[in-house]
Design an enzyme around this catalytic site. Structure first.
Site, PDB file in Angstrom:
ATOM      1  N   ARG A   1       0.811  -1.204   0.000  1.00 20.74           N
ATOM      2  CA  ARG A   1       0.000   0.000   0.000  1.00 20.74           C
ATOM      3  C   ARG A   1       0.849   1.261   0.000  1.00 20.74           C
ATOM      4  O   ARG A   1       0.458   2.300  -0.519  1.00 20.74           O
ATOM      5  CB  ARG A   1      -0.951   0.020   1.201  1.00 20.74           C
ATOM      6  CG  ARG A   1      -2.039   1.080   1.078  1.00 20.74           C
ATOM      7  CD  ARG A   1      -2.651   1.510   2.415  1.00 20.74           C
ATOM      8  NE  ARG A   1      -3.097   0.398   3.230  1.00 20.74           N
ATOM      9  CZ  ARG A   1      -2.576   0.142   4.427  1.00 20.74           C
ATOM     10  NH1 ARG A   1      -1.613   0.883   4.927  1.00 20.74           N
ATOM     11  NH2 ARG A   1      -3.042  -0.869   5.123  1.00 20.74           N
TER      12      ARG A   1
ATOM     13  N   TYR B   1     -17.605  18.273 -14.380  1.00 13.72           N
ATOM     14  CA  TYR B   1     -17.844  16.835 -14.259  1.00 13.72           C
ATOM     15  C   TYR B   1     -18.825  16.564 -13.107  1.00 13.72           C
ATOM     16  O   TYR B   1     -18.558  16.925 -11.963  1.00 13.72           O
ATOM     17  CB  TYR B   1     -16.512  16.127 -14.033  1.00 13.72           C
ATOM     18  CG  TYR B   1     -16.615  14.636 -13.835  1.00 13.72           C
ATOM     19  CD1 TYR B   1     -16.945  13.796 -14.901  1.00 13.72           C
ATOM     20  CD2 TYR B   1     -16.380  14.059 -12.600  1.00 13.72           C
ATOM     21  CE1 TYR B   1     -17.038  12.425 -14.719  1.00 13.72           C
ATOM     22  CE2 TYR B   1     -16.473  12.683 -12.409  1.00 13.72           C
ATOM     23  CZ  TYR B   1     -16.801  11.884 -13.478  1.00 13.72           C
ATOM     24  OH  TYR B   1     -16.899  10.527 -13.301  1.00 13.72           O
TER      25      TYR B   1
ATOM     26  N   ASP C   1      -8.513  20.580 -12.361  1.00 13.67           N
ATOM     27  CA  ASP C   1      -8.766  19.275 -12.962  1.00 13.67           C
ATOM     28  C   ASP C   1      -8.558  19.437 -14.470  1.00 13.67           C
ATOM     29  O   ASP C   1      -9.366  20.067 -15.152  1.00 13.67           O
ATOM     30  CB  ASP C   1     -10.198  18.811 -12.649  1.00 13.67           C
ATOM     31  CG  ASP C   1     -10.495  17.416 -13.195  1.00 13.67           C
ATOM     32  OD1 ASP C   1      -9.832  16.993 -14.157  1.00 13.67           O
ATOM     33  OD2 ASP C   1     -11.421  16.752 -12.672  1.00 13.67           O
TER      34      ASP C   1
ATOM     35  N   LYS D   1      -9.113   8.350 -18.122  1.00 14.44           N
ATOM     36  CA  LYS D   1      -9.534   8.903 -19.413  1.00 14.44           C
ATOM     37  C   LYS D   1      -8.381   8.831 -20.420  1.00 14.44           C
ATOM     38  O   LYS D   1      -7.843   7.779 -20.620  1.00 14.44           O
ATOM     39  CB  LYS D   1     -10.080  10.306 -19.202  1.00 14.44           C
ATOM     40  CG  LYS D   1     -11.071  10.411 -18.020  1.00 14.44           C
ATOM     41  CD  LYS D   1     -12.343   9.603 -18.249  1.00 14.44           C
ATOM     42  CE  LYS D   1     -13.206   9.449 -17.001  1.00 14.44           C
ATOM     43  NZ  LYS D   1     -13.551  10.693 -16.330  1.00 14.44           N
TER      44      LYS D   1
HETATM   45  C1  LIG Z   1     -13.864  10.959 -15.088  1.00 18.44           C
HETATM   46  C2  LIG Z   1     -13.512  12.241 -14.483  1.00 18.44           C
HETATM   47  C3  LIG Z   1     -13.257  12.327 -13.122  1.00 18.44           C
HETATM   48  C4  LIG Z   1     -13.362  11.139 -12.180  1.00 18.44           C
HETATM   49  O1  LIG Z   1     -12.377  10.213 -12.474  1.00 18.44           O
HETATM   50  P1  LIG Z   1     -12.550   8.621 -12.192  1.00 18.44           P
HETATM   51  O2  LIG Z   1     -11.234   8.086 -12.630  1.00 18.44           O
HETATM   52  O3  LIG Z   1     -13.710   8.156 -13.004  1.00 18.44           O
HETATM   53  O4  LIG Z   1     -12.768   8.469 -10.733  1.00 18.44           O
HETATM   54  C5  LIG Z   1     -12.919  13.568 -12.618  1.00 18.44           C
HETATM   55  N1  LIG Z   1     -12.844  14.656 -13.402  1.00 18.44           N
HETATM   56  C6  LIG Z   1     -13.084  14.596 -14.714  1.00 18.44           C
HETATM   57  C7  LIG Z   1     -12.988  15.837 -15.551  1.00 18.44           C
HETATM   58  C8  LIG Z   1     -13.430  13.393 -15.313  1.00 18.44           C
HETATM   59  O5  LIG Z   1     -13.691  13.342 -16.619  1.00 18.44           O
END
Ligand SMILES: *Cc1c(COP(=O)(O)O)cnc(C)c1O
Length: 388
Positions: free
Chosen positions: A56, A108, A181, A206
């Site tokens: 971990r 998001y 983000d 993504k």
């Molecule tokens: C998908 C996404 C998230 C969340 O990510 P996960 O890997 O699905 O937990 C956060 N911010 C954006 C802009 C996203 O597209």
């Protein structure tokens, strides 16, 4: 000889080699997967390897990905999490009960939805504000005095490109930290830390992984000595949201082709956006690469090498028509998520309802690496039956 400095490689070259060299013991050009969760000590109870104690805490593959991303971001340090939401949660938890968070609205849905629940539970004031109008957003920032500001650039599904530099400046003046983000941009199109952001977050689920088969998240920092970073590092080390070795391996494998995939995805997206904008069954296309997008000028200044792979298309005639178009697509798959090699379409209103103001006639496209003519033919056929 002491002056031999390492040549500065372009992101594509760093990525192609997975940020690593050959294994000195075997000559292997890709790193091995380490499945062990625990590591032995010698007869004197010393760890056989100081950097290997428990699965971990740390893992060589995880470290290699963190170093690679830190280099791409121009970051002081990076931590890899088990998902994008785990990365966001670790960042948000830097704010103590009684504090205030300012978050960009229209981002998001997973982030907004969890933030509302978490802030309510933890006694944190949550302020949601549109970041398209920089001056007004900064005004709200200064008035509300949050300890954390979260923006998402480009945003999903509106593709708003918030102006990071003045927001970071306003935040600094009131002692707030700014987390961006940048999932939709990847470190290839945009480097928020160089614009004054304190933290940059990615859902590596993504485009970074790019193959719709791994959940992962990243946080990188500008200042590794900050209190926020110390908290996030501890959170990753102790709170358990760690990626598995197998997933880390897949993520590193995906990252190797990121530059190529982004090139094709952005090029495809530009072609589709222009064609759809001119289609008589389409009311409008939200894509920062189009001159009529409200964020076009900002995108031009802040994004480099493309305008991304995400767009939202408004279909004439309302929600039923939008759903019918989605239903007729044959190549483009109907599924949530984004940034994969395969193009996906999503009817966000079905998921979010009326709560966030996403119009019923909006379809969000995540454009993949397919042949652009095939994608366009699929969309054109799906739009054809709509009465103009
Ligand atoms: C998908 C996404 C998230 C969340 O990510 P996960 O890997 O699905 O937990 C956060 N911010 C954006 C802009 C996203 O597209």
């Amino acid at each position: 000889m002491s002056e031999t400095s390492k040549p500065t490689l372009h992101p594509a070259s760093l990525l192609a080699h997975g940020g690593g060299g050959v294994d000195p013991a075997t000559g292997a050009v890709v790193p091995p997967i380490q499945p062990a969760t625990t590591f032995a000590r010698d007869a004197n109870y010393r760890l056989i390897s100081d950097s290997h104690l428990y699965g971990r805490d740390d893992n060589d593959l995880v470290r290699q990905i963190e170093n690679l991303i830190a280099e791409l971001e121009g970051a002081a340090d990076t931590r890899l999490f088990a998902s994008g939401m785990a990365a966001i949660a670790a960042t948000v938890r830097t704010v103590k009960p009684g504090g205030t968070i300012l978050v960009q609205s229209g981002i998001y849905w997973g982030t907004t939805s969890w933030l509302r629940k978490h802030c309510d539970h933890a006694g944190i004031a949550l302020i949601e504000a549109d970041a398209a109008d920089t001056a007004r957003f900064c005004e709200t920032l200064v008035e509300s005095g949050p300890s954390l500001v979260i923006i998402e650039t480009p945003s999903n599904p509106w593709l708003t490109v918030a102006d990071i530099a003045p927001i970071a400046e306003a935040a600094q003046a009131v002692g707030a930290i700014v987390a961006v983000d940048a999932t939709a941009a990847t470190p290839l199109l945009m480097r928020p830390l160089s614009l004054g952001a304190d933290l940059v977050i990615h859902s590596a689920t993504k485009a970074l992984n790019g193959h719709s088969d791994v959940l992962a998240g990243l946080v990188s920092c500008r200042d590794a000595d900050s209190d926020a970073w110390s908290f996030i590092r501890t959170e990753r080390h102790d709170a358990g949201a760690i990626i598995s070795s197998f997933d880390a391996y897949l993520l590193l494998r995906g990252l190797r082709t990121l530059a190529l995939r982004m090139e094709r995805m952005c090029a495809n997206a530009q072609v589709l956006a222009e064609a759809l904008a001119a289609h008589p069954a389409v009311e409008g296309v939200l894509y920062p690469g189009l001159a009529d997008h409200p964020s076009h000028a900002q995108a031009k200044a802040q994004l480099h090498g493309g305008y991304g792979y995400l767009m939202s298309v408004l279909i004439k005639g309302g929600g039923a028509n939008a759903l019918a178009v989605a239903g007729r697509l044959a190549l483009i798959k109907r599924a949530t998520s984004l940034g994969g090699v395969e193009s996906l379409v999503e009817h966000r209103h079905t998921i979010e309802g009326d709560a966030t103001g996403v119009p019923e006639n909006m379809l969000r496209l995540s454009v993949g690496i397919e042949n652009a003519d095939d994608l366009l033919a699929d969309l054109t056929a799906a739009l054809a039956p709509i009465r103009r």
